[in-house]
Design an enzyme around this catalytic site. Structure first.
Site, PDB file in Angstrom:
ATOM      1  N   ASP A  44       0.812  -1.042   0.010  1.00 52.04           N
ATOM      2  CA  ASP A  44      -0.065  -0.017   0.055  1.00 52.04           C
ATOM      3  C   ASP A  44       0.789   1.381   0.133  1.00 52.04           C
ATOM      4  O   ASP A  44       0.517   2.390  -0.179  1.00 52.04           O
ATOM      5  CB  ASP A  44      -1.025  -0.073   1.195  1.00 52.04           C
ATOM      6  CG  ASP A  44      -0.387  -0.050   2.665  1.00 52.04           C
ATOM      7  OD1 ASP A  44       0.945  -0.151   2.610  1.00 52.04           O
ATOM      8  OD2 ASP A  44      -1.116   0.109   3.349  1.00 52.04           O
ATOM      9  N   ASP A  83      -1.123  -5.973  -0.758  1.00 50.01           N
ATOM     10  CA  ASP A  83      -1.393  -5.544   0.711  1.00 50.01           C
ATOM     11  C   ASP A  83      -3.117  -5.057   0.912  1.00 50.01           C
ATOM     12  O   ASP A  83      -3.514  -4.826  -0.015  1.00 50.01           O
ATOM     13  CB  ASP A  83      -0.725  -3.958   0.796  1.00 50.01           C
ATOM     14  CG  ASP A  83       0.209  -3.859   1.979  1.00 50.01           C
ATOM     15  OD1 ASP A  83       0.198  -4.817   2.934  1.00 50.01           O
ATOM     16  OD2 ASP A  83       1.033  -3.206   1.960  1.00 50.01           O
ATOM     17  N   LYS A 113      -1.546  -9.299   2.523  1.00 47.47           N
ATOM     18  CA  LYS A 113      -0.718  -9.074   3.658  1.00 47.47           C
ATOM     19  C   LYS A 113      -1.661  -8.142   4.405  1.00 47.47           C
ATOM     20  O   LYS A 113      -2.393  -7.268   4.066  1.00 47.47           O
ATOM     21  CB  LYS A 113       0.434  -8.333   3.503  1.00 47.47           C
ATOM     22  CG  LYS A 113       1.427  -7.709   4.739  1.00 47.47           C
ATOM     23  CD  LYS A 113       2.842  -7.534   4.214  1.00 47.47           C
ATOM     24  CE  LYS A 113       2.909  -6.100   3.532  1.00 47.47           C
ATOM     25  NZ  LYS A 113       2.306  -4.803   4.388  1.00 47.47           N
ATOM     26  N   GLU A 115      -2.162  -5.816   7.975  1.00 50.87           N
ATOM     27  CA  GLU A 115      -1.481  -4.935   9.184  1.00 50.87           C
ATOM     28  C   GLU A 115      -2.161  -5.533  10.310  1.00 50.87           C
ATOM     29  O   GLU A 115      -3.131  -5.245  10.426  1.00 50.87           O
ATOM     30  CB  GLU A 115      -1.435  -3.426   9.078  1.00 50.87           C
ATOM     31  CG  GLU A 115      -0.415  -3.064   8.171  1.00 50.87           C
ATOM     32  CD  GLU A 115      -0.324  -1.293   7.953  1.00 50.87           C
ATOM     33  OE1 GLU A 115      -0.656  -0.824   8.849  1.00 50.87           O
ATOM     34  OE2 GLU A 115       0.382  -0.879   7.149  1.00 50.87           O
ATOM     35  N   GLU A 178       8.366  -4.617  10.308  1.00 52.84           N
ATOM     36  CA  GLU A 178       8.573  -3.241  10.017  1.00 52.84           C
ATOM     37  C   GLU A 178       9.299  -2.388  11.059  1.00 52.84           C
ATOM     38  O   GLU A 178       8.771  -2.410  12.282  1.00 52.84           O
ATOM     39  CB  GLU A 178       7.413  -2.585   9.397  1.00 52.84           C
ATOM     40  CG  GLU A 178       7.924  -1.240   9.103  1.00 52.84           C
ATOM     41  CD  GLU A 178       7.230  -0.392   8.070  1.00 52.84           C
ATOM     42  OE1 GLU A 178       6.209  -1.185   7.535  1.00 52.84           O
ATOM     43  OE2 GLU A 178       7.202   0.486   7.438  1.00 52.84           O
TER      44      GLU A 178
HETATM   45  O1  KIV Z   1       3.605  -1.152   1.692  1.00 48.66           O
HETATM   46  C1  KIV Z   1       4.551  -1.308   1.750  1.00 48.66           C
HETATM   47  O2  KIV Z   1       5.530  -1.255   0.650  1.00 48.66           O
HETATM   48  C2  KIV Z   1       5.063  -2.089   2.802  1.00 48.66           C
HETATM   49  C3  KIV Z   1       6.474  -2.237   2.999  1.00 48.66           C
HETATM   50  C4  KIV Z   1       6.486  -2.912   4.428  1.00 48.66           C
HETATM   51  C5  KIV Z   1       7.424  -2.924   2.200  1.00 48.66           C
HETATM   52  O3  KIV Z   1       4.105  -2.764   3.617  1.00 48.66           O
END
Ligand code: KIV
Length: 254
Positions: A44, A83, A113, A115, A178
């Site tokens: 993202d 993401d 992915k 968060e 991260e």
């Molecule tokens: O959005 C992104 O690029 C990420 C980084 C951790 C690479 O989540």
């Protein structure tokens, strides 16, 4: 080339560090894949490095799908992770499963992915139960920037370790850390059975991920954790100037 989740997780024990880069479009994804990078992340970060927005909050699910589809088409032999944009995971598990399934259906990617909010690991189980592989993003979570106020190094060892173990237990195929203090990231990498991919978290993780535009010198700044391998901004600028001069001087372009 890695193109299944089991192949990716097996890299943990291959004694080779895992390489990951972001990509957001067809030509760059093709190059990243050709370079033998183990996995591509359609991050993202699209919001900041491609759309020029101040943080990752504005990017939409539709935009992630639009870019993710191009990347998957360009890199059919590379594992692609997309993401889930803000506010993924905060509007109920049904929305999360629905949105993630839409991402998989419309792009052909392998995984999403997420968060991971503290204590919200049951969301990962919901995804995995539905057949959607999930990478858990822990440590600094840029989607929380309005609450955090700034991006800073994460040092809460006990909480980070607990969260990483919970993500693995919930079925995450990999954990991304991260901006986590190097020693803590090392301990988490040594403790978990799934691959731990770091960004700004030291050199002891199982692998590393960086934003493509940062390593190419295209994002206008080099974050502390990134290494710029080339300055494309300067090269593109010079090419454009040369072209303009050719046109102005009446030099025909074949
Ligand atoms: O959005 C992104 O690029 C990420 C980084 C951790 C690479 O989540």
């Amino acid at each position: 080339m890695t193109c299944t989740i089991p192949e990716f997780t097996a890299l943990k024990n291959s004694h080779k560090k895992i390489s990951m880069l972001t990509a957001y479009d067809f030509p760059t994804a093709k190059i990243v894949s050709k370079a033998g990078i183990d996995a591509i992340l359609v991050g993202d970060s699209l919001a900041t490095v491609v759309q020029g927005k101040p943080n990752t909050l504005p990017v939409t699910l539709e935009e992630m799908i639009y870019h993710g589809e191009m990347v998957c088409r360009a890199a059919p032999n590379t594992l692609v992770i997309i993401d889930l944009p803000f506010p993924a995971g905060h509007t109920g598990w049904k929305n999360l499963v629905h949105d993630s399934a839409t991402v998989l259906k419309k792009t052909g990617c392998h995984a999403v992915k997420l968060e991971c909010a503290v204590g919200k690991h049951s969301l990962i189980s919901r995804l995995v139960e539905a057949g959607i592989p999930c990478m858990a993003h822990l440590g600094l979570r840029p989607q929380m920037i309005q609450v955090l106020g700034k991006y800073s190094l994460q040092k809460e060892r006990d909480l980070l370790l607990e969260e990483a173990l919970a993500a693995q237990k919930a079925g995450a195929f990999s954990v991304l850390l991260e901006c986590v203090k190097s020693e803590i990231a090392q301990e988490i990498s040594e403790t978990l059975q799934v691959p731990v991919i770091g960004i700004g978290s030291g050199k002891f993780c199982d692998g590393q991920v960086l934003v493509l535009h940062d390593i190419l010198g295209l994002s206008g700044r080099v974050p502390r954790h990134a290494k710029q391998y080339i300055c494309l901004e300067e090269m593109i600028l010079n090419a454009c100037i040369s072209y303009r001069e050719d046109v102005e001087n009446g030099i025909s372009v074949p």
